[in-house]
Design a protein around this motif. Structure first.
Motif, PDB file in Angstrom:
ATOM      1  N   PRO A   4      92.106  71.275 -38.113  1.00  0.00           N
ATOM      2  CA  PRO A   4      91.759  70.223 -39.077  1.00  0.00           C
ATOM      3  C   PRO A   4      91.133  70.756 -40.344  1.00  0.00           C
ATOM      4  N   TYR A   5      90.819  72.038 -40.369  1.00  0.00           N
ATOM      5  CA  TYR A   5      90.172  72.617 -41.538  1.00  0.00           C
ATOM      6  C   TYR A   5      91.227  73.200 -42.466  1.00  0.00           C
ATOM      7  N   VAL A   6      91.076  72.961 -43.720  1.00  0.00           N
ATOM      8  CA  VAL A   6      92.013  73.428 -44.724  1.00  0.00           C
ATOM      9  C   VAL A   6      91.448  74.667 -45.393  1.00  0.00           C
ATOM     10  N   CYS A   7      92.224  75.710 -45.417  1.00  0.00           N
ATOM     11  CA  CYS A   7      91.780  76.957 -46.033  1.00  0.00           C
ATOM     12  C   CYS A   7      91.770  76.809 -47.549  1.00  0.00           C
ATOM     13  N   PHE A   8      90.666  77.212 -48.171  1.00  0.00           N
ATOM     14  CA  PHE A   8      90.526  77.141 -49.620  1.00  0.00           C
ATOM     15  C   PHE A   8      90.885  78.506 -50.198  1.00  0.00           C
ATOM     16  N   LYS A   9      91.933  78.556 -51.000  1.00  0.00           N
ATOM     17  CA  LYS A   9      92.396  79.815 -51.563  1.00  0.00           C
ATOM     18  C   LYS A   9      91.658  80.113 -52.864  1.00  0.00           C
ATOM     19  N   TYR A  61      75.279  69.693 -38.748  1.00  0.00           N
ATOM     20  CA  TYR A  61      74.957  70.411 -39.977  1.00  0.00           C
ATOM     21  C   TYR A  61      76.199  71.201 -40.398  1.00  0.00           C
ATOM     22  N   THR A  62      76.157  71.702 -41.627  1.00  0.00           N
ATOM     23  CA  THR A  62      77.278  72.454 -42.169  1.00  0.00           C
ATOM     24  C   THR A  62      76.969  73.942 -42.140  1.00  0.00           C
ATOM     25  N   ALA A  63      77.879  74.711 -41.582  1.00  0.00           N
ATOM     26  CA  ALA A  63      77.701  76.159 -41.526  1.00  0.00           C
ATOM     27  C   ALA A  63      79.023  76.802 -41.151  1.00  0.00           C
ATOM     28  N   ILE A  64      79.122  78.088 -41.423  1.00  0.00           N
ATOM     29  CA  ILE A  64      80.250  78.858 -40.927  1.00  0.00           C
ATOM     30  C   ILE A  64      79.707  80.020 -40.112  1.00  0.00           C
ATOM     31  N   GLN A  65      80.366  80.278 -39.005  1.00  0.00           N
ATOM     32  CA  GLN A  65      79.986  81.395 -38.133  1.00  0.00           C
ATOM     33  C   GLN A  65      80.918  82.563 -38.408  1.00  0.00           C
ATOM     34  N   ASP A 102      79.925  77.968 -50.896  1.00  0.00           N
ATOM     35  CA  ASP A 102      80.770  77.078 -51.704  1.00  0.00           C
ATOM     36  C   ASP A 102      82.215  77.218 -51.254  1.00  0.00           C
ATOM     37  N   GLY A 103      82.946  76.126 -51.320  1.00  0.00           N
ATOM     38  CA  GLY A 103      84.343  76.161 -50.932  1.00  0.00           C
ATOM     39  C   GLY A 103      84.533  75.792 -49.471  1.00  0.00           C
ATOM     40  N   GLU A 104      85.779  75.851 -49.023  1.00  0.00           N
ATOM     41  CA  GLU A 104      86.125  75.527 -47.649  1.00  0.00           C
ATOM     42  C   GLU A 104      86.747  76.743 -46.983  1.00  0.00           C
ATOM     43  N   PHE A 105      86.447  76.912 -45.706  1.00  0.00           N
ATOM     44  CA  PHE A 105      86.947  78.045 -44.956  1.00  0.00           C
ATOM     45  C   PHE A 105      87.659  77.548 -43.706  1.00  0.00           C
ATOM     46  N   ALA A 106      88.620  78.313 -43.251  1.00  0.00           N
ATOM     47  CA  ALA A 106      89.372  77.975 -42.051  1.00  0.00           C
ATOM     48  C   ALA A 106      89.097  79.015 -40.977  1.00  0.00           C
ATOM     49  N   LEU A 107      89.330  78.634 -39.739  1.00  0.00           N
ATOM     50  CA  LEU A 107      89.174  79.563 -38.628  1.00  0.00           C
ATOM     51  C   LEU A 107      90.111  80.752 -38.823  1.00  0.00           C
ATOM     52  N   GLY A 108      89.560  81.945 -38.649  1.00  0.00           N
ATOM     53  CA  GLY A 108      90.369  83.150 -38.788  1.00  0.00           C
ATOM     54  C   GLY A 108      90.402  83.737 -40.169  1.00  0.00           C
ATOM     55  N   ASP A 109      89.774  83.099 -41.163  1.00  0.00           N
ATOM     56  CA  ASP A 109      89.731  83.675 -42.506  1.00  0.00           C
ATOM     57  C   ASP A 109      89.025  85.028 -42.479  1.00  0.00           C
TER      58      ASP A 109
END
Length: 222
Positions: A4-9, A61-65, A102-109
């Motif tokens: 469901p997450y869109v990778c931000f290029k 909450y918002t975070a990336i691992q 900032d921006g959006e990240f996808a799994l595996g980026d």
């Protein structure tokens, strides 16, 4: 099922990431543009992989691992195997969460250090200091000992001295500097300059010393 997450290029500029995970290699020195010899530390960052994207709806909450440094699958629990499989990546030894980005990240980026850091900018390094074991007040806090050896002191050179009065306050205050376990704590060193970037070897050269032993994990924060 698609993620469901869109990778931000990022077509131009750098990733707006607060930091990366790395491993301390050791120290060396280089000469700057003025001919001055500068002590510096080598950190290998390698590719960091986004292993989880946390959202307020699911996690609160918002975070990336971010994961770093591959390990064998046989040394990974079944739950973590499934966790890394969602990101389509190998199991990782070190996982760190970053909440400000900032921006959006996808799994595996895959996050590379040359896309995040630049030569000449300043960063903060977080690591675990070397453990020194149980130490006395002279080594731990820099005490000078009680008196001098020439004034009748034969066994008090490294002693802490008195720790409080008798009648008032009739107790020892909390936080008094005494002997105890030294090192092995989370330490942050701020404002270290990025001297060189070596993208081919995934190496970052920063000025000064950073906490931790060789091959210990560190977090490079912007």
């Amino acid at each position: 099922m698609k993620s469901p997450y869109v990778c931000f290029k990022f077509l131009k500029g750098k990733f707006k990431m607060p930091g990366l995970i790395g491993k301390k290699v050791g120290m060396t020195s280089i000469y700057d543009e003025n001919g001055k010899n500068v002590a510096c530390t080598l950190i290998v960052t390698g590719p960091n992989v986004v292993t989880q994207v946390k959202t307020p709806e699911v996690d609160g909450y918002t975070a990336i691992q971010v994961g770093y440094d591959e390990k064998k699958e046989k040394r990974t629990s079944a739950a973590l195997k499934g966790h890394f499989a969602k990101a389509n990546t190998a199991p990782k030894r070190k996982l760190v969460e970053f909440r400000e980005f900032d921006g959006e990240f996808a799994l595996g980026d895959v996050l590379k250090m040359e896309e995040i850091f630049a030569e000449g900018e300043f960063v903060d390094i977080v690591g675990t200091s070397k453990g020194k074991g149980f130490q006395g007040v002279v080594k731990r806090h820099g005490f000078g000992g009680v008196g001098q050896a020439t004034h009748g002191q034969h066994n008090r050179l490294r002693a802490p001295g008195a720790i409080g009065a008798c009648a008032t306050p009739s107790r020892v205050f909390k936080g008094l500097k005494m002997a105890g376990r030294m090192g092995g704590k989370r330490v942050k060193v701020q404002n270290l300059k990025v001297l060189k970037l070596y993208p081919e070897e995934n190496l970052v050269l920063v000025s000064g010393a950073i906490p931790g032993a060789k091959n210990s994990y560190v977090i490079i924060e912007k």
